[in-house]
Motif scaffolding. Structure first.
Motif, PDB file in Angstrom:
ATOM      1  N   THR A   1       0.833  -1.201   0.000  1.00 28.70           N
ATOM      2  CA  THR A   1       0.000   0.000   0.000  1.00 28.70           C
ATOM      3  C   THR A   1       0.867   1.251   0.000  1.00 28.70           C
ATOM      4  OG1 THR A   1      -1.705  -1.194   1.235  1.00 28.70           O
ATOM      5  CG2 THR A   1      -1.873   1.205   1.188  1.00 28.70           C
ATOM      6  N   ILE A   2       1.853   1.295   0.872  1.00 29.98           N
ATOM      7  CA  ILE A   2       2.723   2.469   0.971  1.00 29.98           C
ATOM      8  C   ILE A   2       3.585   2.618  -0.277  1.00 29.98           C
ATOM      9  CG2 ILE A   2       4.612   3.516   2.281  1.00 29.98           C
ATOM     10  CD1 ILE A   2       1.763   3.712   3.537  1.00 29.98           C
TER      11      ILE A   2
ATOM     12  N   VAL B   1       1.408   4.340  -2.664  1.00 25.46           N
ATOM     13  CA  VAL B   1       1.280   5.752  -2.285  1.00 25.46           C
ATOM     14  C   VAL B   1       2.506   6.535  -2.765  1.00 25.46           C
ATOM     15  CG1 VAL B   1       1.239   7.343  -0.317  1.00 25.46           C
ATOM     16  CG2 VAL B   1      -0.290   5.369  -0.362  1.00 25.46           C
ATOM     17  N   ASN B   2       3.675   5.946  -2.679  1.00 24.65           N
ATOM     18  CA  ASN B   2       4.885   6.619  -3.163  1.00 24.65           C
ATOM     19  C   ASN B   2       4.865   6.809  -4.673  1.00 24.65           C
ATOM     20  OD1 ASN B   2       6.103   7.070  -0.668  1.00 24.65           O
ATOM     21  ND2 ASN B   2       6.953   5.006  -0.623  1.00 24.65           N
TER      22      ASN B   2
ATOM     23  N   ILE C   1       2.085   7.231  -6.385  1.00 29.39           N
ATOM     24  CA  ILE C   1       1.136   8.333  -6.547  1.00 29.39           C
ATOM     25  C   ILE C   1       1.833   9.666  -6.277  1.00 29.39           C
ATOM     26  CG2 ILE C   1      -0.950   9.419  -5.618  1.00 29.39           C
ATOM     27  CD1 ILE C   1      -1.995   6.585  -5.045  1.00 29.39           C
TER      28      ILE C   1
ATOM     29  N   LEU D   1      -5.703  11.535  -0.439  1.00 29.22           N
ATOM     30  CA  LEU D   1      -5.474  10.108  -0.236  1.00 29.22           C
ATOM     31  C   LEU D   1      -6.018   9.682   1.119  1.00 29.22           C
ATOM     32  CD1 LEU D   1      -1.746   9.884  -1.384  1.00 29.22           C
ATOM     33  CD2 LEU D   1      -3.780   9.396  -2.734  1.00 29.22           C
TER      34      LEU D   1
ATOM     35  N   VAL E   1      -5.408   6.415   3.334  1.00 27.28           N
ATOM     36  CA  VAL E   1      -4.552   5.232   3.379  1.00 27.28           C
ATOM     37  C   VAL E   1      -4.912   4.390   4.587  1.00 27.28           C
ATOM     38  CG1 VAL E   1      -2.174   4.408   3.469  1.00 27.28           C
ATOM     39  CG2 VAL E   1      -2.714   6.521   2.236  1.00 27.28           C
TER      40      VAL E   1
ATOM     41  N   CYS F   1      -5.942   1.959  -0.445  1.00 26.83           N
ATOM     42  CA  CYS F   1      -5.736   3.391  -0.615  1.00 26.83           C
ATOM     43  C   CYS F   1      -6.862   3.924  -1.498  1.00 26.83           C
ATOM     44  CB  CYS F   1      -4.387   3.659  -1.275  1.00 26.83           C
ATOM     45  SG  CYS F   1      -4.067   5.403  -1.582  1.00 26.83           S
TER      46      CYS F   1
ATOM     47  N   VAL G   1      -8.106   7.094  -3.599  1.00 27.56           N
ATOM     48  CA  VAL G   1      -7.556   8.272  -4.262  1.00 27.56           C
ATOM     49  C   VAL G   1      -8.721   9.107  -4.778  1.00 27.56           C
ATOM     50  CG1 VAL G   1      -6.028   9.090  -6.098  1.00 27.56           C
ATOM     51  CG2 VAL G   1      -5.568   6.892  -4.981  1.00 27.56           C
TER      52      VAL G   1
ATOM     53  N   GLN H   1      -0.805   1.109 -11.174  1.00 22.50           N
ATOM     54  CA  GLN H   1      -1.277   0.068 -10.265  1.00 22.50           C
ATOM     55  C   GLN H   1      -1.218  -1.312 -10.911  1.00 22.50           C
ATOM     56  OE1 GLN H   1      -4.336  -1.907 -10.132  1.00 22.50           O
ATOM     57  NE2 GLN H   1      -3.792  -2.702  -8.140  1.00 22.50           N
TER      58      GLN H   1
END
Length: 65
Positions: free
Chosen positions: A9-10, A13-14, A16, A29, A31, A36, A38, A63
């Motif tokens: 997940t993280i 996010v990075n 994104i 976001l 999380v 996640c 968006v 993704q």
């Protein structure tokens, strides 16, 4: 977007964050451990702009990698 664990997940996010920085267009976001959410919106136009759709498409493509 749903993932198997927090690390994935993280990592997403990075990705994104990199896309948002490159496009100079930043989503909201939410999380959680394995997901996640968006959300894009362009405040200056009071809704969605073409840039929201472009950024969303880039995130969808990232993704699936």
């Amino acid at each position: 977007f749903v993932f198997d664990n927090y690390y994935q997940t993280i990592a997403f996010v990075n990705v994104i964050a990199q896309i948002a920085h490159q496009q100079d267009h930043h989503p909201d976001l939410e999380v959680r451990y394995n997901r996640c959410q968006v959300t894009y919106s362009t405040h200056s136009v009071g809704g969605l702009s073409i840039n929201d759709f472009i950024c969303a498409a880039k995130i969808n493509a990232a993704q699936s990698l």
